[in-house]
Design an enzyme around this catalytic site. Structure first.
Site, PDB file in Angstrom:
ATOM      1  N   HIS A 150     -11.483 -19.030  -2.707  1.00  0.00           N
ATOM      2  CA  HIS A 150     -10.592 -17.943  -3.152  1.00  0.00           C
ATOM      3  C   HIS A 150     -10.781 -16.678  -2.306  1.00  0.00           C
ATOM      4  CE1 HIS A 150      -8.515 -19.407  -6.716  1.00  0.00           C
ATOM      5  NE2 HIS A 150      -9.634 -19.884  -7.229  1.00  0.00           N
ATOM      6  N   HIS A 160     -15.157 -24.046  -4.492  1.00  0.00           N
ATOM      7  CA  HIS A 160     -13.837 -23.654  -5.001  1.00  0.00           C
ATOM      8  C   HIS A 160     -13.724 -22.130  -5.078  1.00  0.00           C
ATOM      9  CE1 HIS A 160     -10.360 -24.172  -7.955  1.00  0.00           C
ATOM     10  NE2 HIS A 160     -10.680 -22.899  -8.098  1.00  0.00           N
ATOM     11  N   GLU A 161     -14.757 -21.489  -5.630  1.00  0.00           N
ATOM     12  CA  GLU A 161     -14.676 -20.031  -5.802  1.00  0.00           C
ATOM     13  C   GLU A 161     -14.719 -19.302  -4.460  1.00  0.00           C
ATOM     14  OE1 GLU A 161     -13.636 -19.062  -8.515  1.00  0.00           O
ATOM     15  OE2 GLU A 161     -14.117 -20.841  -9.689  1.00  0.00           O
ATOM     16  N   GLN A 191      -8.603 -13.199  -7.902  1.00  0.00           N
ATOM     17  CA  GLN A 191      -7.756 -13.768  -8.963  1.00  0.00           C
ATOM     18  C   GLN A 191      -7.325 -12.716  -9.976  1.00  0.00           C
ATOM     19  OE1 GLN A 191     -10.502 -17.336  -9.703  1.00  0.00           O
ATOM     20  NE2 GLN A 191      -8.491 -18.130 -10.203  1.00  0.00           N
ATOM     21  N   CYS A 232      -7.626 -24.711 -11.845  1.00  0.00           N
ATOM     22  CA  CYS A 232      -7.809 -23.316 -11.439  1.00  0.00           C
ATOM     23  C   CYS A 232      -7.001 -22.441 -12.384  1.00  0.00           C
ATOM     24  CB  CYS A 232      -7.327 -23.126 -10.004  1.00  0.00           C
ATOM     25  SG  CYS A 232      -7.529 -21.447  -9.388  1.00  0.00           S
ATOM     26  N   LEU A 233      -7.583 -21.334 -12.795  1.00  0.00           N
ATOM     27  CA  LEU A 233      -6.862 -20.421 -13.689  1.00  0.00           C
ATOM     28  C   LEU A 233      -5.619 -19.842 -13.015  1.00  0.00           C
ATOM     29  CD1 LEU A 233      -9.871 -18.543 -15.330  1.00  0.00           C
ATOM     30  CD2 LEU A 233      -8.485 -20.374 -16.320  1.00  0.00           C
ATOM     31  N   GLY A 245     -15.480 -20.715 -13.482  1.00  0.00           N
ATOM     32  CA  GLY A 245     -15.727 -19.729 -12.440  1.00  0.00           C
ATOM     33  C   GLY A 245     -14.514 -18.855 -12.248  1.00  0.00           C
TER      34      GLY A 245
HETATM   35 NI    NI Z   1      -9.730 -21.193  -8.919  1.00  0.00          NI
END
Ligand code: NI
Length: 178
Positions: free
Chosen positions: A146, A142-143, A52, A100-101, A47
């Site tokens: 953000h 999680h997304e 981000q 997480c990226l 995701g």
């Molecule tokens: Ni993330």
């Protein structure tokens, strides 16, 4: 469409609250979504949220087909979710490892609600409403975090359960982060 640079934890933009999107008057929306998918796929993510890549809009995407980073994970359909809302259908939570990226190389154990209903619109303004559980529910929570300036390490309750992925899980394959 280009793969965009993913902001890393420490960048103050990741701590901001993103703004709602009007899909009828956002000429950059389609490009944003294409770039998000290209970026997520290039990094084997499950995701990605718009902030981000430095775009402070309430847009998240996710998709899991056959992700080498989550070999046991059930498939999640390719989804664009704009202005998402989450309803928790039970009080039950479970703990799971997240990456997480924006926090490359790390994993942490995070409690999330197990069963949710989420709602939002796609890029055409059409309603998306689904019930989800377990990994699917975890990815959505999680997304959406953000969009509210929350990174998963902020939800790790016991920092002994936060560390480098290759050290925590030395036997697993070394793919990149969510
Ligand atoms: Ni993330």
């Amino acid at each position: 469409m280009p793969v965009r640079e993913v902001l890393k934890m420490g960048d103050p933009r990741l701590l901001q609250t993103s703004v709602e999107v009007d899909v009828n008057s956002d000429p950059e929306l389609d490009t944003l979504i294409e770039d998000m998918f290209d970026t997520m796929k290039a990094l084997d993510g499950a995701g990605l949220a718009a902030p981000q890549i430095g775009v402070m809009k309430r847009v998240v995407i996710f998709e899991v087909e056959h992700n080498p980073r989550y070999p046991q994970a059930p498939a999640i359909p390719r989804t664009i979710l704009i202005n998402p809302e989450i309803e928790y259908l039970t009080g039950v939570k479970d703990a799971g490892w997240e990456g997480c990226l924006s926090v490359p190389g790390m994993r942490g154990l995070v409690e999330r609600y197990s069963v949710i209903r989420y709602r939002g619109i796609d890029s055409n303004g059409d309603l998306i409403e689904r019930e989800a559980q377990d990994f699917h529910a975890r990815v959505v929570q999680h997304e959406v975090d953000h969009l509210n300036g929350v990174l998963y390490p902020m939800r790790v309750r016991d920092m002994r359960n936060f560390g480098f992925e290759d050290t925590l899980f030395p036997s697993e394959s070394e793919d990149d982060d969510e």
